[in-house]
Design a protein around this motif. Structure first.
Motif: not given
Length: 132
Positions: A27, A56-58, A119
């Motif tokens: 992230q 965004n979470i990738k 994160n």
């Protein structure tokens, strides 16, 4: 962009012959790279992400392999604002119904900046003594 920092993590509770699988996501905005390799020079994965303003979470990658060495190392490289990489690591055994260890796993939560959300990079790595 800040200073590039590399940190290595000993994940050698997963031994030669174990069946491994992993998920790696990020992230972070900063550029980063995550590599899993053993003492024989075998590289199981290498995932990279360039600098990008997203949040965004990738998903960087997932996969599986049989472990070919006894000294597994996870190497994380990040461009950091602080010049350091921090981590929170959960290391655990997988046991059967009579408490015999049948596998070992790691969850690594990596922090590359100052917000301490841990994160920026997340690695889930597990290995079982037997496949199937």
């Amino acid at each position: 962009m800040g200073k590039e920092v590399t940190k290595s993590y000993d994940v050698s509770e997963i031994k030669k012959g174990y069946f491994m699988c992993w998920n790696v996501c990020t992230q972070c905005w900063n550029a980063c790279k995550v590599v899993l390799k053993d003492e024989n020079g075998k590289e199981y994965f290498s995932y990279s992400k360039p600098f990008e303003r997203s949040g965004n979470i990738k998903m960087l990658g997932q996969g599986s392999a049989e472990c070919g060495g006894n000294k597994l190392v996870l190497e994380v490289t990040c461009d950091t604002d602080t010049g350091e990489i921090k981590q929170s690591i959960n290391s655990y055994n997988v046991t059967d119904a009579v408490a015999t260890t049948v596998g070992h796993g790691y969850n690594l939560c990596i922090e590359d900046s100052t917000d301490d959300d841990y994160n920026d990079i997340y690695v889930d790595l597990i290995g079982w003594v037997h496949k199937g």
